[in-house]
Design an enzyme around this catalytic site. Structure first.
Site, mmCIF file in Angstrom:
data_model
loop_
_atom_site.group_PDB
_atom_site.id
_atom_site.type_symbol
_atom_site.label_atom_id
_atom_site.label_comp_id
_atom_site.label_asym_id
_atom_site.label_seq_id
_atom_site.Cartn_x
_atom_site.Cartn_y
_atom_site.Cartn_z
ATOM 1 N N SER A 1 -19.188 -69.836 -4.915
ATOM 2 C CA SER A 1 -19.239 -68.984 -3.717
ATOM 3 C C SER A 1 -18.337 -69.552 -2.642
ATOM 4 O O SER A 1 -18.137 -70.769 -2.550
ATOM 5 C CB SER A 1 -20.676 -68.917 -3.179
ATOM 6 O OG SER A 1 -20.693 -68.281 -1.912
ATOM 7 N N TYR B 1 -28.276 -73.114 -0.496
ATOM 8 C CA TYR B 1 -27.473 -72.314 -1.428
ATOM 9 C C TYR B 1 -26.022 -72.812 -1.432
ATOM 10 O O TYR B 1 -25.419 -73.043 -2.492
ATOM 11 C CB TYR B 1 -27.545 -70.849 -0.998
ATOM 12 C CG TYR B 1 -26.591 -69.900 -1.680
ATOM 13 C CD1 TYR B 1 -26.910 -69.335 -2.915
ATOM 14 C CD2 TYR B 1 -25.375 -69.544 -1.086
ATOM 15 C CE1 TYR B 1 -26.036 -68.452 -3.538
ATOM 16 C CE2 TYR B 1 -24.505 -68.663 -1.691
ATOM 17 C CZ TYR B 1 -24.837 -68.115 -2.923
ATOM 18 O OH TYR B 1 -23.966 -67.235 -3.530
HETATM 19 P P1 NAP Z 1 -27.695 -60.280 -7.966
HETATM 20 O O1 NAP Z 1 -27.176 -58.898 -7.796
HETATM 21 O O2 NAP Z 1 -28.867 -60.732 -7.147
HETATM 22 O O3 NAP Z 1 -28.013 -60.511 -9.524
HETATM 23 C C1 NAP Z 1 -28.533 -61.741 -9.915
HETATM 24 C C2 NAP Z 1 -28.586 -61.806 -11.416
HETATM 25 O O4 NAP Z 1 -29.012 -63.133 -11.796
HETATM 26 C C3 NAP Z 1 -29.579 -60.854 -12.019
HETATM 27 O O5 NAP Z 1 -29.064 -60.417 -13.262
HETATM 28 C C4 NAP Z 1 -30.823 -61.715 -12.215
HETATM 29 O O6 NAP Z 1 -31.669 -61.260 -13.286
HETATM 30 C C5 NAP Z 1 -30.173 -63.029 -12.602
HETATM 31 N N1 NAP Z 1 -30.995 -64.209 -12.390
HETATM 32 C C6 NAP Z 1 -31.537 -64.664 -11.232
HETATM 33 N N2 NAP Z 1 -32.219 -65.809 -11.452
HETATM 34 C C7 NAP Z 1 -32.105 -66.058 -12.786
HETATM 35 C C8 NAP Z 1 -32.618 -67.069 -13.629
HETATM 36 N N3 NAP Z 1 -33.385 -68.066 -13.154
HETATM 37 N N4 NAP Z 1 -32.332 -67.014 -14.955
HETATM 38 C C9 NAP Z 1 -31.550 -66.021 -15.453
HETATM 39 N N5 NAP Z 1 -31.040 -65.040 -14.699
HETATM 40 C C10 NAP Z 1 -31.322 -65.059 -13.379
HETATM 41 O O7 NAP Z 1 -26.558 -61.373 -7.694
HETATM 42 P P2 NAP Z 1 -24.948 -61.253 -7.551
HETATM 43 O O8 NAP Z 1 -24.630 -60.980 -6.132
HETATM 44 O O9 NAP Z 1 -24.388 -60.399 -8.618
HETATM 45 O O10 NAP Z 1 -24.567 -62.782 -7.787
HETATM 46 C C11 NAP Z 1 -24.080 -63.278 -9.006
HETATM 47 C C12 NAP Z 1 -23.488 -64.649 -8.729
HETATM 48 O O11 NAP Z 1 -22.459 -64.514 -7.738
HETATM 49 C C13 NAP Z 1 -24.489 -65.655 -8.149
HETATM 50 O O12 NAP Z 1 -24.273 -66.933 -8.695
HETATM 51 C C14 NAP Z 1 -24.160 -65.648 -6.666
HETATM 52 O O13 NAP Z 1 -24.511 -66.864 -6.038
HETATM 53 C C15 NAP Z 1 -22.669 -65.429 -6.704
HETATM 54 N N6 NAP Z 1 -22.110 -64.905 -5.453
HETATM 55 C C16 NAP Z 1 -22.441 -63.664 -4.993
HETATM 56 C C17 NAP Z 1 -21.902 -63.223 -3.786
HETATM 57 C C18 NAP Z 1 -22.209 -61.867 -3.211
HETATM 58 O O14 NAP Z 1 -21.815 -61.594 -2.065
HETATM 59 N N7 NAP Z 1 -22.898 -60.984 -3.926
HETATM 60 C C19 NAP Z 1 -21.039 -64.048 -3.068
HETATM 61 C C20 NAP Z 1 -20.735 -65.303 -3.572
HETATM 62 C C21 NAP Z 1 -21.272 -65.720 -4.759
HETATM 63 P P3 NAP Z 1 -32.828 -60.131 -13.037
HETATM 64 O O15 NAP Z 1 -32.120 -58.830 -12.822
HETATM 65 O O16 NAP Z 1 -33.599 -60.143 -14.308
HETATM 66 O O17 NAP Z 1 -33.609 -60.566 -11.846
#
Ligand code: NAP
Length: 247
Positions: A142, A156
């Site tokens: 991130s 985080y």
């Molecule tokens: P999201 O929409 O909240 O989706 C999270 C995903 O991770 C879901 O598929 C969830 O499964 C799964 N998950 C959560 N905890 C888990 C665990 N303990 N074991 C296995 N699966 C787990 O998140 P996102 O925004 O797509 O983020 C994906 C990655 O990008 C993360 O690492 C996040 O830190 C990073 N990121 C995101 C942003 C942003 O702005 N969105 C920015 C920087 C970095 P369920 O559906 O079953 O709950």
């Protein structure tokens, strides 16, 4: 066919990556934590387009679950060539003084211990030293690793800083074993993760401070992940692609 495991592929960036991976002829292991129906929808969409995919429930913060996830990938498809360490969590925005031990343990276990465990299982299978044929690992870090996310979630941000160090160190450790390790650092992307922080509209609040004046899409992050997961990036290891609209 080569296989890719995408952790946290039921929603958001992980789901977008799973779809794009299938378009690049990967058999995709769609890992999820709780949202079975969302993971099954990703799988059925991929199957409907003639691709190969399977949904596997596993909490990546639990070692037994991680081992089972990789064993199911071996049994279902074999030939693991790519891991995308995408799953990650954040919790309600607060300052350090309010953070209790339980929260710190949840964030660090889900955002860095789990990624170490998944990377370990991937290296065991991919390393030419272990009889594998090489592969790629992409860590989804991130922009917070650079900014620190003050007043919101420095826990985080710190977990993502650790993920960046894992990327640098592991890239060098396995470079001669056919494995490349890289990371993507998204900025403000429209996904459900901001709901967990208590601010679903966070991207729209911040977007005017982003040079490109908008939030990003999960599909835009997936493009960088897939580039780092394929031969197109064959001379890159230990690098970071920031997908942040210039911030
Ligand atoms: P999201 O929409 O909240 O989706 C999270 C995903 O991770 C879901 O598929 C969830 O499964 C799964 N998950 C959560 N905890 C888990 C665990 N303990 N074991 C296995 N699966 C787990 O998140 P996102 O925004 O797509 O983020 C994906 C990655 O990008 C993360 O690492 C996040 O830190 C990073 N990121 C995101 C942003 C942003 O702005 N969105 C920015 C920087 C970095 P369920 O559906 O079953 O709950």
């Amino acid at each position: 066919m080569r296989t890719m495991i995408v952790t946290g592929a039921s929603r958001g960036i992980g789901a977008a990556t799973a779809y794009l991976a299938a378009d690049h002829d990967f058999a995709v292991v769609v890992n999820y934590h709780q949202n079975k129906s969302a993971a099954e929808k990703v799988v059925s969409d991929i199957l409907a387009k003639g691709g190969s995919a399977v949904a596997v429930q596993a909490d990546i913060s639990k070692e037994a679950d991680v081992i089972r996830l990789f064993e199911e990938a071996d049994r279902t498809f074999g030939n693991l060539q790519a891991l995308v360490n995408n799953a990650g969590i954040l919790e309600r925005q607060m300052r350090l003084e309010q953070m209790d031990l339980a929260r710190l343990n949840r964030v660090f276990t889900a955002n860095i211990v789990g990624q170490f465990l998944c990377a370990r299982e991937a290296v065991k299978r991919m390393s030419v030293k272990n009889g594998g044929t090489g592969g790629t690992i992409v860590n989804v870090s991130s922009i917070a690793a650079r900014t620190g996310a003050p007043g919101e979630y420095i826990d985080y941000a710190a977990s993502k800083g650790a993920l960046d160090a894992l990327t640098i160190g592991l890239a060098k450790e396995v470079a001669e074993e056919g494995i490349r390790v890289n990371a993507v650092r998204p900025g403000f992307i429209y996904t459900d993760i901001h709901v967990s922080g208590g601010e679903p509209g966070r991207v729209d609040r911040i977007k005017e401070s982003i040079p490109l004046k908008r939030g990003g899409l999960a599909s835009e992050v997936a493009e960088a992940i897939i580039w780092l997961s394929t031969e197109k990036s064959s001379f890159s290891t230990g690098v970071f692609i920031d997908v942040t609209g210039g911030r």
